[in-house]
Design an enzyme around this catalytic site. Structure first.
Site, PDB file in Angstrom:
ATOM      1  N   ILE A   1      78.401  46.314  26.923  1.00 56.98           N
ATOM      2  CA  ILE A   1      79.504  45.446  27.327  1.00 56.98           C
ATOM      3  C   ILE A   1      80.816  45.941  26.726  1.00 56.98           C
ATOM      4  O   ILE A   1      81.865  45.923  27.380  1.00 56.98           O
ATOM      5  CB  ILE A   1      79.227  43.986  26.924  1.00 56.98           C
ATOM      6  CG1 ILE A   1      78.008  43.442  27.684  1.00 56.98           C
ATOM      7  CG2 ILE A   1      80.446  43.102  27.203  1.00 56.98           C
ATOM      8  CD1 ILE A   1      77.568  42.067  27.252  1.00 56.98           C
ATOM      9  N   HIS A   2      80.771  46.392  25.483  1.00 55.68           N
ATOM     10  CA  HIS A   2      81.982  46.906  24.839  1.00 55.68           C
ATOM     11  C   HIS A   2      82.553  48.087  25.612  1.00 55.68           C
ATOM     12  O   HIS A   2      83.776  48.234  25.753  1.00 55.68           O
ATOM     13  CB  HIS A   2      81.663  47.323  23.401  1.00 55.68           C
ATOM     14  CG  HIS A   2      82.832  47.883  22.662  1.00 55.68           C
ATOM     15  ND1 HIS A   2      82.992  49.228  22.409  1.00 55.68           N
ATOM     16  CD2 HIS A   2      83.926  47.271  22.114  1.00 55.68           C
ATOM     17  CE1 HIS A   2      84.114  49.421  21.747  1.00 55.68           C
ATOM     18  NE2 HIS A   2      84.704  48.258  21.556  1.00 55.68           N
ATOM     19  N   THR A   3      81.685  48.921  26.149  1.00 56.86           N
ATOM     20  CA  THR A   3      82.124  50.109  26.874  1.00 56.86           C
ATOM     21  C   THR A   3      82.655  49.779  28.262  1.00 56.86           C
ATOM     22  O   THR A   3      83.586  50.417  28.747  1.00 56.86           O
ATOM     23  CB  THR A   3      80.961  51.113  26.990  1.00 56.86           C
ATOM     24  OG1 THR A   3      80.596  51.532  25.659  1.00 56.86           O
ATOM     25  CG2 THR A   3      81.326  52.324  27.819  1.00 56.86           C
TER      26      THR A   3
END
Length: 470
Positions: free
Chosen positions: A290-292
């Protein structure tokens, strides 16, 4: 002089009464208040001062008495515990002056609120934006209270809870806990203080998941931390954010600003997950994904075998996994060089190997397929990571079925529209190979790389501290 002074006498100890309030008490002709509170100021009341005490839920009668006495020219002090402007008498006195059209001067003197006293006993839980909510529905409909609870939870406010429970209100606090767990991680710090500042004082620090509403009574104030709050040596700390700019984090002096930003991002992502009760190693991979991508659909489409991330990390740690093979160079570039060097792992891509073009032309296959054929011959026990080419993933599956290779693990995240879904379905039957799969058409080199990074830094998952090798 026709005057009413409304004062907050603090939570209960004489040390927490302000000098201004003590001076008002000592100058008063009459003091009006709830009978229970007089014990905290009786030693400061001057001789001859009239004290009028009333029972609980007699707030309106107290205010009316105060106006009647002030209209006689007396200086009247109305006392509330904590701060009189927070669920106290001050708003009522102002409203009544308007209702009576009274020519009375009103002065309000602040006191230390119960939540402030409780916070000081817990450490530093209110270091950032906060709100205060009363669970008493005597004068506020529960629907309104619940809407405010949801807003506080979603808004990531540090939240103080007043009037959490009474003899007749037993379920509201359970509902609040349920609502907060829908929006906040179970490990969110929670502290509560009973009889703050008084001889019976009790202080406890726990987490949102372990908090037991049965431990609370009507004399208790509760504080729920935000997504940045943490527990350190039994105290709750909510950072203000000073260390995000020019200084390292108080959590670890060696953290760089870039890592601090990544830590903050991961905490925010975790707080917004729909399903927070998931295994740590799956959560670690999910947070990276999700961060990416900034795509919370990853919650639905990221698949990991049970314990896959931890299993692969342990293979790296014990030295049995020394090579990561990627389908394209962009995946290799995204794997953190610091982590590879720290752990003694090599990340390689065969796409530009001179042998690949020759094999691809002679066999009439894609260059990525040819690269995988070469990789299998030289690194049959590698971790294979795919972020671009479904044909390369399908090639690996065929070679596994023919018994020519047994990878340590597979990251299947090719992206596109042709053969993408099928290639991922082909991976699933290999039950004895740890797998991480981005299901459907989504994927990409960035995803494949970040999932490799999640494996390489899994030992940071428990503390939720990514970015060590930035």
């Amino acid at each position: 002089m026709k005057k009413i002074i409304v004062v907050g006498i603090g939570p209960g100890s004489k040390e927490d009464i302000t000098p201004a309030v003590l001076d008002a008490v000592q100058q008063a002709d009459v003091i009006v208040g709830y009978q229970y509170y007089f014990q905290f100021i009786k030693s400061y009341v001057r001789e001859g001062c009239e004290c009028i005490d009333t029972g609980m839920k007699k707030e309106r009668q107290r205010a009316e008495q105060a106006f009647e006495l002030a209209e006689q020219g007396k200086t009247v002090v109305v006392i509330s515990s904590g701060d009189a402007g927070i669920y106290g008498m001050t708003p009522l006195v102002y409203e009544m002056r308007k209702e009576r059209d009274a020519d009375i001067e009103i002065c309000s003197l602040p006191g230390i609120s119960a939540f402030q006293k409780a916070a000081s006993l817990m450490g530093a839980p209110i270091g950032h934006d906060l709100c205060v909510i009363s669970l008493s529905d005597l004068m506020t409909p529960w629907e309104t209270i619940e809407r405010r609870i949801r807003a506080a939870a979603v808004g990531d406010f540090v939240t103080a809870i007043y009037n959490p429970k009474s003899h007749g209100r037993y379920w509201q606090l359970y509902r609040l806990q349920e609502l907060f767990l829908q929006e906040r991680p179970p490990k969110t710090p929670v502290g509560y203080v009973r009889q703050a500042g008084r001889p019976e004082q009790e202080v406890k620090v726990t987490t949102l998941r372990d908090f037991n509403p049965e431990d609370v009574d009507m004399f208790t104030v509760i504080l729920i931390g935000n997504s940045q709050s943490y527990i350190d040596e039994g105290k709750i700390i909510t950072p203000r954010g000073y260390y995000l700019t020019s200084h390292p984090s108080p959590l670890a002096s060696h953290e760089k600003p870039g890592q601090q930003i990544m830590i903050q991002s991961f905490r925010r992502i975790e707080s917004e997950l729909q399903n927070k009760e998931i295994p740590l190693d799956h959560k670690w991979a999910l947070l990276h994904a999700i961060h990416t991508t900034a795509d919370f659909e990853m919650e639905k489409i990221l698949y990991t075998d049970d314990g896959a991330v931890e299993t692969l990390y342990n293979k790296v740690k014990n030295g049995t996994l020394k090579t990561i093979v990627t389908d394209v160079t962009m995946v290799t570039s995204g794997i953190r060089k610091g982590a590879l060097e720290r752990l003694g792992v090599e990340a390689i891509c065969y796409l530009h190997d001179p042998r690949v073009a020759e094999m691809a032309a002679s066999e009439e296959i894609t260059r990525t397929q040819a690269g995988i054929r070469l990789a299998v011959e030289e690194h049959p026990d590698a971790l294979f990571a795919f972020g671009n080419a479904p044909t390369a993933l399908m090639e690996l599956c065929e070679l596994i079925r023919k018994g020519k290779v047994h990878p340590s693990g597979i990251i299947a995240a090719p992206v596109g529209f042709v053969h993408v879904c099928e290639s991922k379905h082909m991976v699933k039957p290999f039950k004895d190979i740890p797998k991480i799969i981005v299901e459907g058409r989504k994927g990409g080199s960035n995803l494949a790389a970040t999932l490799c990074n999640a494996i390489l830094c899994f030992d940071d998952a428990e503390q939720l501290k990514p970015g060590r090798d930035l």
